[in-house]
Design a protein around this motif. Structure first.
Motif, mmCIF file in Angstrom:
data_model
loop_
_atom_site.group_PDB
_atom_site.id
_atom_site.type_symbol
_atom_site.label_atom_id
_atom_site.label_comp_id
_atom_site.label_asym_id
_atom_site.label_seq_id
_atom_site.Cartn_x
_atom_site.Cartn_y
_atom_site.Cartn_z
ATOM 1 N N VAL A 197 0.889 -1.390 0.018
ATOM 2 C CA VAL A 197 -0.011 -0.039 0.050
ATOM 3 C C VAL A 197 1.061 1.153 0.023
ATOM 4 O O VAL A 197 2.030 1.038 0.165
ATOM 5 N N GLN A 198 0.286 2.353 -0.499
ATOM 6 C CA GLN A 198 1.054 3.660 -0.025
ATOM 7 C C GLN A 198 0.746 4.158 1.360
ATOM 8 O O GLN A 198 -0.541 4.131 1.682
ATOM 9 N N GLN A 199 1.936 4.370 1.946
ATOM 10 C CA GLN A 199 1.634 4.672 3.615
ATOM 11 C C GLN A 199 0.452 5.782 3.642
ATOM 12 O O GLN A 199 0.787 6.993 3.048
ATOM 13 N N ARG A 203 4.371 -1.038 3.655
ATOM 14 C CA ARG A 203 4.068 0.334 3.312
ATOM 15 C C ARG A 203 5.076 1.006 2.464
ATOM 16 O O ARG A 203 6.476 1.202 2.630
ATOM 17 N N TYR A 204 4.788 1.698 1.355
ATOM 18 C CA TYR A 204 5.836 2.538 0.404
ATOM 19 C C TYR A 204 5.347 4.151 0.438
ATOM 20 O O TYR A 204 4.152 4.326 0.536
ATOM 21 N N ASP A 264 6.572 2.292 -6.517
ATOM 22 C CA ASP A 264 7.458 1.460 -5.969
ATOM 23 C C ASP A 264 6.633 0.037 -5.360
ATOM 24 O O ASP A 264 7.212 -1.054 -5.381
ATOM 25 N N ALA A 265 5.423 0.201 -4.825
ATOM 26 C CA ALA A 265 4.623 -1.012 -4.599
ATOM 27 C C ALA A 265 4.326 -1.845 -5.869
ATOM 28 O O ALA A 265 4.366 -2.817 -5.747
ATOM 29 N N VAL A 266 3.937 -1.075 -6.994
ATOM 30 C CA VAL A 266 3.694 -1.974 -8.063
ATOM 31 C C VAL A 266 4.994 -2.583 -8.469
ATOM 32 O O VAL A 266 5.102 -3.914 -8.834
ATOM 33 N N ILE A 282 -1.852 -5.594 -4.005
ATOM 34 C CA ILE A 282 -1.593 -4.049 -3.854
ATOM 35 C C ILE A 282 -3.368 -3.870 -3.653
ATOM 36 O O ILE A 282 -3.935 -4.317 -4.462
ATOM 37 N N VAL A 283 -3.372 -2.903 -2.630
ATOM 38 C CA VAL A 283 -4.813 -2.346 -2.502
ATOM 39 C C VAL A 283 -4.737 -0.804 -2.732
ATOM 40 O O VAL A 283 -3.670 0.008 -2.397
#
Length: 255
Positions: free
Chosen positions: A145-147, A165-166, A171-173, A184-185
């Motif tokens: 996820v994005q933080q 958390r990114y 970066d998560a992708v 990923i959510v």
């Protein structure tokens, strides 16, 4: 002694006035005097804000430009990590946040929100060969996820999940593509963009939760909020908001 008392009173009045001015540094009058309004965002959230030809563009930028036009000032965009946005507007460093920011009760404690301008939903992205087909399958899995986002909150509620958390969604992708994550959510529009650009990924049909985006300002800044709402109302009533959304979503293959 009398002169000292007068000087002391003068100093107190001067200090109080300076504190008052500092406290109103994001007021509409102050913004107009500066001749600019500062927008905070995190530009990896396509199609709402992203970089194109070394400029930050997107749906949110178009809306922010209309706010600047209403106030007859220049729009200045300051990019920062998503997790820093609320602190930046609360401290007065920036005037408003336009960043695909979802309205929730926790955020309402720290900032004031405009009227909503977009209905969003949280989606699940996985690799095409994944056996994950629904939210239930995420139990015990590693989720990116994005933080600080709504996706972060939703993923944290999934039983036995490990949440990575990114600071940036990109970066998560990348981590998902490398097999470091199971899923990923993320919000529906950016999810569609990432899936379109990365054919080895897919977005599941299930919607985890729906929410709305709005513009955030410093707590108590009612005048600026009212001006923003005036702009949003005009854009909605004229159909211009739909045109802005269609402009960017159609170009990126988002429906």
């Amino acid at each position: 002694m009398f002169k000292r008392i007068i000087c002391l009173i003068a100093c107190i009045v001067f200090t109080a006035s300076m504190v008052g001015c500092a406290g109103n540094s994001n007021s509409v009058d102050s913004i107009k005097k500066k001749g600019k309004i500062i927008m905070a965002t995190e530009a990896t959230f396509e199609p709402f804000e992203f970089r194109e030809n070394n400029q930050i563009v997107g749906i949110d930028v178009e809306i922010a430009k209309e706010v600047a036009k209403e106030l007859e000032v220049e729009l200045v965009i300051e990019e920062m990590e998503f997790g820093s946005l609320l602190a930046a507007v609360s401290s007065g460093k920036v005037d408003f946040i336009v960043a695909g920011l979802s309205v929730d009760e926790d955020r309402k404690k720290n900032v004031d929100f405009s009227d909503p301008y977009f209905n969003a939903s949280q989606m699940i992205i996985v690799k095409k060969d994944s056996n994950i087909t629904s939210k239930v399958d995420l139990e015990g899995k590693k989720i990116g996820v994005q933080q600080g986002t709504t996706g972060d909150k939703e993923a944290s509620n999934i039983k036995d999940s490990t949440v990575e958390r990114y600071t940036k969604t990109t970066d998560a992708v990348q981590a998902l593509k490398q097999g470091k994550l199971d899923a990923i959510v993320l919000d529906n529009f950016p999810s569609t963009v990432f899936v379109t650009k990365n054919p080895e990924l897919k977005m599941l049909d299930e919607v985890l939760i729906t929410d709305t985006y709005a513009i955030a300002v410093k707590k108590g800044n009612e005048e600026l909020t009212n001006n923003i709402n005036k702009v949003l109302s005009r854009l909605k009533d004229s159909g211009e908001l739909d045109k802005i959304i269609d402009k960017y979503s159609s170009a990126l293959g988002v429906e």
